[in-house]
Design a protein around this motif. Structure first.
Motif, mmCIF file in Angstrom:
data_model
loop_
_atom_site.group_PDB
_atom_site.id
_atom_site.type_symbol
_atom_site.label_atom_id
_atom_site.label_comp_id
_atom_site.label_asym_id
_atom_site.label_seq_id
_atom_site.Cartn_x
_atom_site.Cartn_y
_atom_site.Cartn_z
ATOM 1 N N THR A 40 0.826 -1.206 0.000
ATOM 2 C CA THR A 40 0.000 0.000 0.000
ATOM 3 C C THR A 40 0.861 1.257 0.000
ATOM 4 O OG1 THR A 40 -1.559 -1.260 1.332
ATOM 5 C CG2 THR A 40 -2.017 1.065 1.044
ATOM 6 N N GLU A 42 -0.132 3.899 -1.952
ATOM 7 C CA GLU A 42 -1.137 4.944 -2.084
ATOM 8 C C GLU A 42 -2.339 4.585 -1.221
ATOM 9 O OE1 GLU A 42 -0.582 7.675 -3.731
ATOM 10 O OE2 GLU A 42 1.361 6.983 -4.514
ATOM 11 N N PRO A 43 -3.075 5.577 -0.725
ATOM 12 C CA PRO A 43 -4.224 5.298 0.140
ATOM 13 C C PRO A 43 -5.248 4.381 -0.529
ATOM 14 C CG PRO A 43 -3.674 7.629 0.196
ATOM 15 C CD PRO A 43 -2.836 7.027 -0.894
ATOM 16 N N HIS A 44 -5.752 3.436 0.241
ATOM 17 C CA HIS A 44 -6.807 2.528 -0.221
ATOM 18 C C HIS A 44 -8.155 3.217 -0.022
ATOM 19 C CE1 HIS A 44 -9.506 -0.954 -0.242
ATOM 20 N NE2 HIS A 44 -8.546 -1.632 -0.838
ATOM 21 N N PRO A 45 -9.107 3.046 -0.948
ATOM 22 C CA PRO A 45 -10.391 3.747 -0.798
ATOM 23 C C PRO A 45 -11.193 3.343 0.433
ATOM 24 C CG PRO A 45 -10.442 2.162 -2.616
ATOM 25 C CD PRO A 45 -9.016 2.302 -2.213
ATOM 26 N N LYS A 46 -10.981 2.118 0.951
ATOM 27 C CA LYS A 46 -11.765 1.652 2.094
ATOM 28 C C LYS A 46 -10.925 1.361 3.333
ATOM 29 C CE LYS A 46 -15.531 -0.469 -0.573
ATOM 30 N NZ LYS A 46 -16.301 -1.727 -0.796
ATOM 31 N N THR A 50 -0.906 3.763 4.760
ATOM 32 C CA THR A 50 0.016 3.289 3.732
ATOM 33 C C THR A 50 1.331 2.941 4.420
ATOM 34 O OG1 THR A 50 1.036 5.449 3.292
ATOM 35 C CG2 THR A 50 -1.011 4.932 2.094
ATOM 36 N N ASN A 206 -15.426 -3.291 8.018
ATOM 37 C CA ASN A 206 -16.007 -3.276 6.676
ATOM 38 C C ASN A 206 -16.892 -4.477 6.385
ATOM 39 O OD1 ASN A 206 -14.903 -0.821 5.836
ATOM 40 N ND2 ASN A 206 -13.003 -1.773 5.163
#
Length: 275
Positions: A40, A42-46, A50, A206
């Motif tokens: 990671t 780049e930021p993950h959408p959910k 990182t 989630n």
């Protein structure tokens, strides 16, 4: 639990967030050097965090951190991670196999792609990172390899619940127990650690009933504290053992776990039977 780790270097897979980050922060809080391997960048959408934000947290906690963007399934990325630890900090003292994939669909609905992913990350990744670290662990005065995997519980309930995931996690445990025997004379402490209860990670939040599960889950810090306690023990004392987080802390004199949340009836994790 006051031992300093200022002269120790920890390498960990998949520690951008959750349990892996909690372990990294626990060691960093004692002054450890931490090299983390994760995809990671780049930021993950959910999912929060990182490898770069993890390093910032590690350094804020009092340690030194270096991020390696890569995949634990890739032998070259793993080799680069170990090389980074040696170049920046002179060696490897602790190796943590944290990266893991989970898919619990019934066998007839589980895709071959998900099956392969679990075997590749959980088993192959554990093998690759440990193998690459071993030459340097041999040089450490008190080397540890900690694998995030459960004790081997042969209760038919767990064997039948999700056989493919169970195979991958028990495979990690068997590797650890096997290495404990194979390297019995090398002075390396091979151990496993597993949570007694669900842990309040983003992955849990989630899920469809994530809010209810999170309320009955303990904070990742309990795993970080348990891991630090294991690293604080002589390697020979932990070699070949499979630990549950709450039991490790109880042995260290920590019996009030309310600080970690989970309420009065925290939800037991998979592979853990009721007492």
């Amino acid at each position: 639990m006051s031992q300093t780790f200022s002269d120790r270097t920890l390498v960990i897979s998949g520690a951008s967030r959750g349990i892996g980050l909690a372990i990294a922060l626990g060691a960093a809080g004692r002054g450890a050097n931490v090299v983390l391997l994760a995809k990671t960048a780049e930021p993950h959408p959910k999912l929060p965090g990182t490898v770069h934000t993890a390093v910032a947290e590690i350094e804020a906690a009092g340690g030194k951190g270096v991020a390696v963007v890569g995949d634990v399934r890739n032998e070259d990325d793993v080799a680069r991670t170990i090389d980074t630890a040696v170049e920046h900090f002179g060696g490897v003292d602790i190796c943590v196999n944290n990266a893991s994939a989970i898919a619990t669909e019934p066998t007839e609905r589980l895709t071959a792609k998900k099956f392969d992913l679990m075997m590749d990350i959980n088993v192959r990744g554990t093998f690759l990172l440990t193998k690459a670290a071993l030459p340097h662990l041999r040089k450490s005065p008190d080397p540890h390899v900690l694998t995030l995997a459960p004790p081997l519980n042969m209760n038919p309930h767990w064997l039948g619940a999700h056989p493919s995931y169970t195979l991958s996690k028990y495979g990690m445990t068997l590797l650890s127990l096997g290495w404990a025997a194979e390297y019995a004379d090398a002075g390396i402490g091979f151990a496993c650690l597993w949570p007694q209860t669900y842990i309040a990670t983003a992955a849990v939040a989630n899920l469809a009933d994530g809010d209810k599960l999170a309320a009955r889950s303990r904070a990742p810090q309990i795993m970080g504290d348990a891991a630090v306690e294991i690293f604080s023990r002589p390697a020979a004392e932990v070699n070949g053992k499979c630990f549950i987080d709450s039991e490790v802390l109880a042995e260290a004199g920590v019996t009030d776990l309310s600080r970690y949340g989970g309420g009065g009836d925290p939800k037991l994790d998979i592979f853990v039977d009721k007492s």
